[in-house]
Structures are given as C-alpha cells and as structure tokens.
Design a protein around this motif. Structure first.
Motif, PDB file in Angstrom:
ATOM      1  N   GLU A   1       0.842  -1.190   0.000  1.00  0.00           N
ATOM      2  CA  GLU A   1       0.000   0.000   0.000  1.00  0.00           C
ATOM      3  C   GLU A   1       0.881   1.246   0.000  1.00  0.00           C
ATOM      4  O   GLU A   1       2.010   1.216   0.489  1.00  0.00           O
ATOM      5  CB  GLU A   1      -0.911   0.047   1.235  1.00  0.00           C
ATOM      6  N   SER A   2       0.326   2.333  -0.520  1.00  0.00           N
ATOM      7  CA  SER A   2       1.016   3.619  -0.429  1.00  0.00           C
ATOM      8  C   SER A   2       0.853   4.142   0.985  1.00  0.00           C
ATOM      9  O   SER A   2      -0.252   4.221   1.526  1.00  0.00           O
ATOM     10  CB  SER A   2       0.408   4.604  -1.436  1.00  0.00           C
ATOM     11  N   LEU A   3       1.964   4.507   1.613  1.00  0.00           N
ATOM     12  CA  LEU A   3       1.941   4.963   3.002  1.00  0.00           C
ATOM     13  C   LEU A   3       2.067   6.472   3.131  1.00  0.00           C
ATOM     14  O   LEU A   3       1.622   7.045   4.127  1.00  0.00           O
ATOM     15  CB  LEU A   3       3.081   4.301   3.783  1.00  0.00           C
ATOM     16  N   LEU A   4       2.664   7.116   2.132  1.00  0.00           N
ATOM     17  CA  LEU A   4       2.905   8.552   2.190  1.00  0.00           C
ATOM     18  C   LEU A   4       2.461   9.232   0.902  1.00  0.00           C
ATOM     19  O   LEU A   4       2.587   8.658  -0.187  1.00  0.00           O
ATOM     20  CB  LEU A   4       4.391   8.842   2.416  1.00  0.00           C
ATOM     21  N   LEU A   5       1.950  10.441   1.048  1.00  0.00           N
ATOM     22  CA  LEU A   5       1.625  11.286  -0.093  1.00  0.00           C
ATOM     23  C   LEU A   5       2.673  12.385  -0.171  1.00  0.00           C
ATOM     24  O   LEU A   5       2.898  13.094   0.813  1.00  0.00           O
ATOM     25  CB  LEU A   5       0.231  11.899   0.055  1.00  0.00           C
ATOM     26  N   ARG A   6       3.308  12.509  -1.334  1.00  0.00           N
ATOM     27  CA  ARG A   6       4.304  13.555  -1.522  1.00  0.00           C
ATOM     28  C   ARG A   6       3.636  14.758  -2.162  1.00  0.00           C
ATOM     29  O   ARG A   6       2.879  14.621  -3.129  1.00  0.00           O
ATOM     30  CB  ARG A   6       5.445  13.098  -2.429  1.00  0.00           C
ATOM     31  N   ASN A   7       3.891  15.960  -1.652  1.00  0.00           N
ATOM     32  CA  ASN A   7       3.360  17.180  -2.243  1.00  0.00           C
ATOM     33  C   ASN A   7       4.375  18.298  -2.025  1.00  0.00           C
ATOM     34  O   ASN A   7       5.339  18.125  -1.286  1.00  0.00           O
ATOM     35  CB  ASN A   7       1.986  17.529  -1.655  1.00  0.00           C
ATOM     36  N   PRO A   8       4.159  19.464  -2.664  1.00  0.00           N
ATOM     37  CA  PRO A   8       5.157  20.549  -2.551  1.00  0.00           C
ATOM     38  C   PRO A   8       5.399  21.016  -1.117  1.00  0.00           C
ATOM     39  O   PRO A   8       6.458  21.559  -0.813  1.00  0.00           O
ATOM     40  CB  PRO A   8       4.540  21.673  -3.400  1.00  0.00           C
ATOM     41  N   ARG A   9       4.418  20.817  -0.231  1.00  0.00           N
ATOM     42  CA  ARG A   9       4.584  21.273   1.149  1.00  0.00           C
ATOM     43  C   ARG A   9       5.243  20.221   2.029  1.00  0.00           C
ATOM     44  O   ARG A   9       5.435  20.432   3.219  1.00  0.00           O
ATOM     45  CB  ARG A   9       3.231  21.668   1.740  1.00  0.00           C
ATOM     46  N   GLY A  10       5.568  19.074   1.476  1.00  0.00           N
ATOM     47  CA  GLY A  10       6.186  18.009   2.276  1.00  0.00           C
ATOM     48  C   GLY A  10       5.503  16.684   2.043  1.00  0.00           C
ATOM     49  O   GLY A  10       5.127  16.349   0.917  1.00  0.00           O
ATOM     50  N   VAL A  11       5.330  15.915   3.108  1.00  0.00           N
ATOM     51  CA  VAL A  11       4.660  14.627   3.004  1.00  0.00           C
ATOM     52  C   VAL A  11       3.598  14.526   4.078  1.00  0.00           C
ATOM     53  O   VAL A  11       3.653  15.195   5.112  1.00  0.00           O
ATOM     54  CB  VAL A  11       5.657  13.452   3.167  1.00  0.00           C
ATOM     55  N   GLN A  12       2.606  13.679   3.821  1.00  0.00           N
ATOM     56  CA  GLN A  12       1.592  13.366   4.813  1.00  0.00           C
ATOM     57  C   GLN A  12       1.241  11.892   4.680  1.00  0.00           C
ATOM     58  O   GLN A  12       1.460  11.279   3.627  1.00  0.00           O
ATOM     59  CB  GLN A  12       0.349  14.236   4.631  1.00  0.00           C
ATOM     60  N   THR A  13       0.732  11.322   5.726  1.00  0.00           N
ATOM     61  CA  THR A  13       0.396   9.909   5.701  1.00  0.00           C
ATOM     62  C   THR A  13      -0.939   9.680   5.019  1.00  0.00           C
ATOM     63  O   THR A  13      -1.874  10.481   5.145  1.00  0.00           O
ATOM     64  CB  THR A  13       0.320   9.350   7.131  1.00  0.00           C
TER      65      THR A  13
END
Length: 295
Positions: free
Chosen positions: A45-57
């Motif tokens: 499963e994907s555990l982290l979302l990457r975005n310009p502000r950083g990462v979130q679970t």
C-alpha cells in the motif's frame, strides 16, 4: 521488512519532509526515498503522499505508523531487558516520557543523576500520558514525565514546568501574518482538536474555548503530533497544541502565540508512592534542581 525501514518511515512522518528526515538520519535523500519505496512495496500500500509542502500519511500510512512505533518501542524494551539481564547487579531506573518531551528533558534529568549513572541502568520509553500512568500503576515504570491524569489519584505528581498552548497552522495561513492570534479568530477556521489520547490537554483546550465564548466544532481529532502536522498541512486547519510541538514543525507548518493570557498546562513528574527504589528517591530529592529547557 527490517527495523531500519520502520525507523526511517517514522522519521519521515515526524519530520514531514524527506530532506529533513535524511539530515536527522545522516543518510542521503535518494537512499531514504528508496528505503520508503521498498517498505511500501512490501506492505502493498502507499503509506505517504508527496506534495510541494512536504509529506503526509495516507489512511494506510496512519494505521501503519501506530504499529511501527509500537514495534520500535518493543525492540528497544527487549534491548533494555537483555542489558538488565546481563548486568543484574545494577539497579534499574525505568523512566517514561510523554512522546516528544524526552528531547527536551532527558539531558537535564540525566545531569541530575550524573554521579550515579555509572552505577545504574536507565530504561527509557515514551508514550501517551494515560498509558504512562498505567505503566506506573503496574510497576513497569519508576517515574514518568507526563501530564497529570485525574483518574489516577493514587499516583504522586510534582509539577516541573508550566507550558502555554500555542496556535499551529499552515505556514501560509492568513493567521500567520500576525505576531499573535486573537482568541476570537479561532472559530473562523477549520479546527483540529486533540483526541482522548491526551485527555489533560483536551480539557485545557475545551475549557479555554468555553471561557472565551467560542463555539468550535472540531473537524478532526488527532492522536499524536505527527497526525496533527499532517492534518494541519492537508486540511489547512488550525490547532491548539502545547508549546513543545514547535520542536516537530515541518516547513509547511508554523505557530503563533495566543494574544492575551494563553491556556497553560502542567508538565509533571509522576510516580507510585509505594515504590521503594532508592534510585527513584535520589531522583525525586533532586527534582527542585531541574531547570526547564531554555532556562
């Protein structure tokens, strides 16, 4: 799956950034990213979302995080148990910390015991305050540095610091333009409250909102600081958190004090008065010499 994968994952979540986590782990960002990808492939499963502000679970990542932390703590406890078994002649002082507070307080506490450290074994753990109180009650901890739990009157408490609550928000939030936040403005934004994992903090927050006539319906309740940072960043909400949360702010999140008298919460040393440990007694006798971080 190896223990390092769990440690790396926890570090990324707590830092809110691969770059910050890589620096703290003394590894390269590409290597850290590869380790997290390997972990996600093994979990499926994907555990982290990457975005310009950083990462979130992700939802899967948040569920995995709780078990990863438990696994790491259990391994550390196993290591301590093995060390105690290898050195049975040394008395053990089992200390617990409200998660995150050990960064500020452990160095000061060990300095209090500097003359005894070579003759004792320290066992360290971190957790939510209610769980630390239960560990004290069961005799698994000698002392814990935490919040006072109202439903554990059989424990003894001594306040060692009073901590203000602050407003935590996205770095580009409108409230971040001011040097301090007016209490009345809290009701105008998505509000993220703490959950029952921190009942003492929740009581202080709810009492403050009520005293200021603010009718705030929380959009989310969070169990820990990592979850708080993730939701603050992703929902653009705001939260009231104890000041030590500033030690864990990713770049996407910032904080401001409340204007006027902020709500305060005690940080305490807690122990079971029936505990006859001479090492505990020595520590308690020296608590008056414990200086607060920054003092």
């Amino acid at each position: 799956m190896e223990l390092r994968h769990l440690r790396y994952f926890i570090a990324v979540v707590e830092a809110g950034s691969f770059t910050l986590a890589a620096g703290r782990l003394h590894t390269s960002q590409p290597s850290l990213s590869r380790q997290i990808r390997d972990l996600e492939e093994e979990v499926g499963e994907s555990l982290l979302l990457r975005n310009p502000r950083g990462v979130q679970t992700t939802a899967a990542g948040q569920a995995f995080l709780a078990h990863a932390r438990t696994a790491v703590v259990q391994v550390e406890a196993a290591r301590e148990a093995a060390r105690r078994a290898a050195h049975p002649s040394k008395p053990v002082l089992a200390m617990g910390f409200l998660t995150g507070q050990e960064l500020r307080w452990l160095p000061r506490i060990t300095r209090l015991l500097a003359d005894r450290l070579s003759a004792i074994e320290l066992s360290l753990s971190s957790n939510h305050s209610p769980l630390l109180a239960e560990e004290l009650r069961r005799g698994r901890l000698d002392v814990a540095f935490m919040r006072a739990e109202s439903d554990m009157p059989e424990l003894a408490y001594r306040s060692i610091a009073r901590e203000p609550l602050i407003v935590v928000m996205p770095s580009d939030h409108p409230l971040a333009a001011d040097s301090a936040v007016e209490p009345s403005s809290l009701a105008a934004h998505t509000f993220i409250n703490v959950s029952g994992t921190a009942p003492a903090v929740r009581r202080v927050i709810d009492a403050y909102l009520e005293a200021n006539g603010l009718h705030v319906a929380p959009a989310h309740d969070v169990d820990n600081l990592a979850m708080a940072m993730s939701l603050i960043s992703s929902t653009r909400g705001i939260s009231l958190l104890p000041e030590y949360a500033t030690d864990f702010l990713p770049r996407s999140v910032t904080s401001r004090p409340l204007r006027g008298d902020p709500p305060m919460i005690d940080f305490v040393a807690a122990w079971d008065p029936s505990n006859r440990s001479t090492t505990l007694k020595s520590l308690l006798e020296r608590l008056d010499d414990l200086s607060a971080p920054g003092a």
